[in-house]
Design an enzyme around this catalytic site. Structure first.
Site, PDB file in Angstrom:
ATOM      1  N   GLU A 174      21.280 -21.351 -18.608  1.00 29.10           N
ATOM      2  CA  GLU A 174      20.525 -20.466 -17.708  1.00 29.10           C
ATOM      3  C   GLU A 174      21.436 -19.405 -17.093  1.00 29.10           C
ATOM      4  O   GLU A 174      21.062 -18.241 -16.959  1.00 29.10           O
ATOM      5  CB  GLU A 174      19.832 -21.292 -16.618  1.00 29.10           C
ATOM      6  CG  GLU A 174      18.647 -22.085 -17.159  1.00 29.10           C
ATOM      7  CD  GLU A 174      18.091 -23.101 -16.157  1.00 29.10           C
ATOM      8  OE1 GLU A 174      16.880 -23.338 -16.183  1.00 29.10           O
ATOM      9  OE2 GLU A 174      18.880 -23.652 -15.356  1.00 29.10           O
TER      10      GLU A 174
ATOM     11  N   ASP B  95       0.840  -1.188   0.000  1.00 26.33           N
ATOM     12  CA  ASP B  95       0.000   0.000   0.000  1.00 26.33           C
ATOM     13  C   ASP B  95       0.875   1.238   0.000  1.00 26.33           C
ATOM     14  O   ASP B  95       2.081   1.172   0.256  1.00 26.33           O
ATOM     15  CB  ASP B  95      -0.949  -0.013   1.210  1.00 26.33           C
ATOM     16  CG  ASP B  95      -0.199  -0.077   2.527  1.00 26.33           C
ATOM     17  OD1 ASP B  95       0.539   0.873   2.836  1.00 26.33           O
ATOM     18  OD2 ASP B  95      -0.335  -1.096   3.262  1.00 26.33           O
TER      19      ASP B  95
END
Ligand code: GLA
Length: 733
Positions: A614, A534
């Protein structure tokens, strides 16, 4: 000037670049709302708009004409129990038990500054000379309480920040039963209510439903803003899309119990109320005291949801997130949680750090399990000293990690206490609990009473001791349970309705004190993933871990939903191991990287056990991050597909503010045989500019209007599940 006052009709006009907000003081000193929406140039005659006549017999207090119904007026901040029968913004209880509020205008003030809140996060001006604040003062004569409404106008990002201060100028105490941060009365109700709901691992999924008569709301009573509902909503016309139509956005900068309520009434008008949830809230205001509400951000766009989001992104990046970090490139971090959970020692940590350093990763974050005697989630919260069985010398470990060229970060969960801890032995009374009731346990932990000064003092001292003595440049601040049995043992009975709010004030205070002491500390917020994502937390933590669900496909909704209000640069997003620990899904490494790239980039795995291919991809991803960081963090963000429809092809785009460069990312959720060509329409480009578009196989040149109107066929999108494709666009010289 962003704020004008017309004294004859007592009208305030608040202008941003593309919006106008109009307030009028009526003859009875009620503070009325006249208009909020797309910009209007009129000023002198604005008193004539929305001049409603009543159709029913209204209650009116002595002196008011019968034609003025308090119940039908559009108002800025209506009080309770005096004839406005809708949900109202404020209610006060006096010593005789009466429950009412009726604030009438007394004066106003326009300043070239932002209000500074004493205990809550607040927006800042950032030297923008156009930022202005309007204060409207009003008095409730019977209690002699003064209510001040604040409106700060941030013109360049079309945002108005509102908050309220209540002062007790009377001789008797009052109890604030509710006090919202903002009320907005709209004359119609043809809107969809858009909210973002979820749970652990599934935060901020979008929801869109038409408004109906009666009330509709999202709320939290968990003592955090919550995984379940985010303190932010949108009202949009039913036909509003990403690029067209009206959208009102509302964000509450608060990390505890909130409510965002929209009521559609008998006159088909809609009232939005946003603020602290009045349930389990009651605040004593003694004579001479003040109460301030959290700030609420309002924006409006008639260019669809996309522009509404970009308004908020600009506002938060320019006037909310700490300038120390907002535009700054954050270190690419590797976090050991998914790689080791609680099972590590210094050697294992150093090995992960070594393989991370070889690939170019810039910061190592040691997650849960380094303190007290913590081998699982059953002990030691509160004991913020190093677990010597696992790490004999934290200072030395950090030096070794620094010597590899990596910064070092550490996990804390400050607000919690385990029963099995040294802290509990000395301070069992610090637990939040109700005497005589069983207390609820969650993840084997209890909540500290953060409303107590001694608790904040202890936490500050024990955290600062480590942070100041060891080169710790980042903190992951976690919060893994919600509040229950909320009661403080040191406050009297009549103040127990204050504890939820006092708790979050304690959290904000601890954040502020640590940052004052250590201004360069980077804090990442977290709450079991994204349970406290928030604006309140964002004021202290420029980045917040978006979700414990790090699966790239799940993240499409989570990050996409979060992007409606919060800028991508605030979203913690990491490439994690495969199969994913939460969904067991296998996703290509490239897709995991491309999705994490739309946030604050990092890794959540052991790079030492990855394949060579990777590892090479990590090197390339890091190169790309450095090359495009500024575009992603500070550019404009566009959602290219309709997230409400759960599209099979999901796409988003970043465009540099000068429109010279852009990146678009496309993800294919599921491959279908014999599908039609994938066409992607871009946004935000300059129509007359020729762009070079680079895909993995070719570079082609097209004008901005072609790319935005006709689109581009995605020949290079691989045809397998969860495939991804990135298009790089650059203006041709
Ligand atoms: C929470 C966080 C995770 C991790 C664990 C550690 O769930 O969201 O990222 O830090 O706690 O216990």
């Amino acid at each position: 000037m962003s704020i004008l006052f017309e004294s004859k009709n007592r009208i305030f006009k608040l202008d941003t670049q593309d919006t106008t907000y109009v307030i009028q003081i009526n003859p009875y000193n009620r503070i009325c709302h006249l208009y909020y929406g797309a910009k209007i140039s009129e000023f002198e005659n604005l008193f004539q708009i929305y001049n409603f006549k009543n159709f029913s017999t209204p209650p009116s207090t002595t002196g008011e004409l019968n034609s003025v119904s308090h119940d039908q007026l559009m108002q800025e901040y209506s009080g309770a129990n005096t004839g406005d029968f809708r949900s109202t913004a404020i209610a006060i209880q006096t010593t005789n038990g009466a429950y009412a509020a009726d604030y009438r205008y007394t004066s106003y003030k326009i300043t070239n500054d932002t209000p500074s809140l004493t205990s809550l996060p607040c927006a800042f001006r950032a030297d923008n000379p156009e930022v202005q604040t309007l204060e409207i003062h009003s008095i409730d004569p019977s209690t002699q309480t003064e209510c001040i409404l604040y409106y700060t106008v941030f013109p360049e990002c079309n945002t108005i920040v509102r908050s309220v201060k209540l002062k007790n100028n009377g001789l008797k105490p009052v109890i604030i039963q509710k006090i919202f941060s903002a009320q907005l009365d709209l004359p119609d109700h043809h809107y969809d209510f858009i909210n973002f709901f979820g749970s652990w691992g599934r935060e901020r999924h979008p929801d869109r439903t038409p408004l109906h008569h009666g009330s509709q709301n999202v709320a939290s009573l968990r003592g955090s803003s919550s995984h379940q509902n985010n303190p932010a909503i949108i009202l949009a016309q039913p036909t509003t899309t990403e690029t067209r139509g009206d959208a009102y956005g509302f964000v509450l900068a608060y990390s505890s119990n909130f409510i965002a309520n929209v009521e559609c009434d008998q006159s088909n008008s809609s009232r939005v109320l946003l603020g602290i949830n009045p349930e389990m809230f009651a605040w004593n205001l003694t004579p001479g005291e003040e109460f301030e509400t959290p700030q609420a951000f309002l924006t409006f766009s008639n260019q669809g949801l996309g522009q509404m989001s970009r308004n908020f992104h600009d506002f938060m990046r320019n006037h909310w997130i700490s300038p120390r970090w907002s535009a700054v490139e954050r270190p690419i971090l590797i976090n050991n949680w998914e790689a080791t959970t609680f099972h590590f020692d210094a050697e294992k940590i150093l090995n992960i750090a070594k393989s991370a350093a070889k690939l170019g990763i810039e910061m190592f974050v040691l997650d849960d399990g380094w303190f007290g005697h913590r081998d699982d989630d059953k002990s030691s919260l509160g004991d913020w000293f190093v677990y010597s069985k696992k790490i004999s010398d934290m200072g030395k470990l950090v030096e070794q990690i620094n010597a590899l060229g990596l910064k070092f970060g550490l996990w804390f969960e400050p607000e919690m206490i385990s029963e099995d801890s040294e802290l509990y032995k000395t301070h069992p009374d610090w637990v939040l609990e109700i005497p005589g009731r069983k207390r609820s346990i969650c993840r084997t932990q209890y909540m500290l009473d953060m409303s107590r000064e001694d608790v904040i003092e202890y936490l500050f001292n024990s955290m600062a001791a480590l942070l100041k003595n060891i080169n710790i440049e980042y903190v992951k601040w976690d919060m893994n349970r919600n509040l229950t049995e909320v009661f403080s043992k040191i406050l009297p009975a009549n103040q127990q309705g204050e504890i939820f709010h006092r708790n979050v004030l304690g959290v904000y205070q601890l954040y502020s004190r640590l940052l004052q002491e250590l201004p360069d500390l980077l804090i990442e917020g977290c709450a079991s993933g994204g349970g406290r994502f928030d604006a309140g937390i964002l004021r202290y933590s420029p980045q917040i871990w978006c979700s414990d669900d790090s699966d790239a496909i799940e993240r499409l909704e989570i990050q996409g939903g979060t992007s409606f209000f919060y800028p991508p640069s605030s979203m913690g997003a990491h490439v994690s191991a495969c199969p994913n620990h939460q969904t067991f899904r296998k996703c290509p490494f490239q897709t995991r990287g491309d999705v994490a790239f739309a946030g604050t980039f990092g890794y959540e795995l052991d790079p030492g056990i990855l394949s060579e291919d990777e590892q090479n991809q990590i090197k390339q991803q890091i190169k790309n991050y450095h090359q495009y960081h500024d575009l992603v963090a500070n550019g404009d963000y566009f959602r290219l597909t309709n997230i409400f429809e759960h599209p099979n092809l999901e796409a988003w785009q970043f465009v540099r503010k000068d429109k010279s460069e852009s990146i678009a990312t496309v993800i294919l959720r599921r491959n279908h045989p014999a599908h039609s060509p994938f066409i992607l329409k871009l946004q935000g480009l300059n129509p007359k500019t020729l762009y070079a578009i680079t895909t993995p196989s070719e570079t082609i040149k097209l004008y901005g209007d072609t790319l935005m109107n006709a689109g581009i066929v995605l020949y290079d999108l691989p045809t397998y599940d969860h495939a991804s494709l990135v298009l790089l666009l650059k203006k041709c010289k």
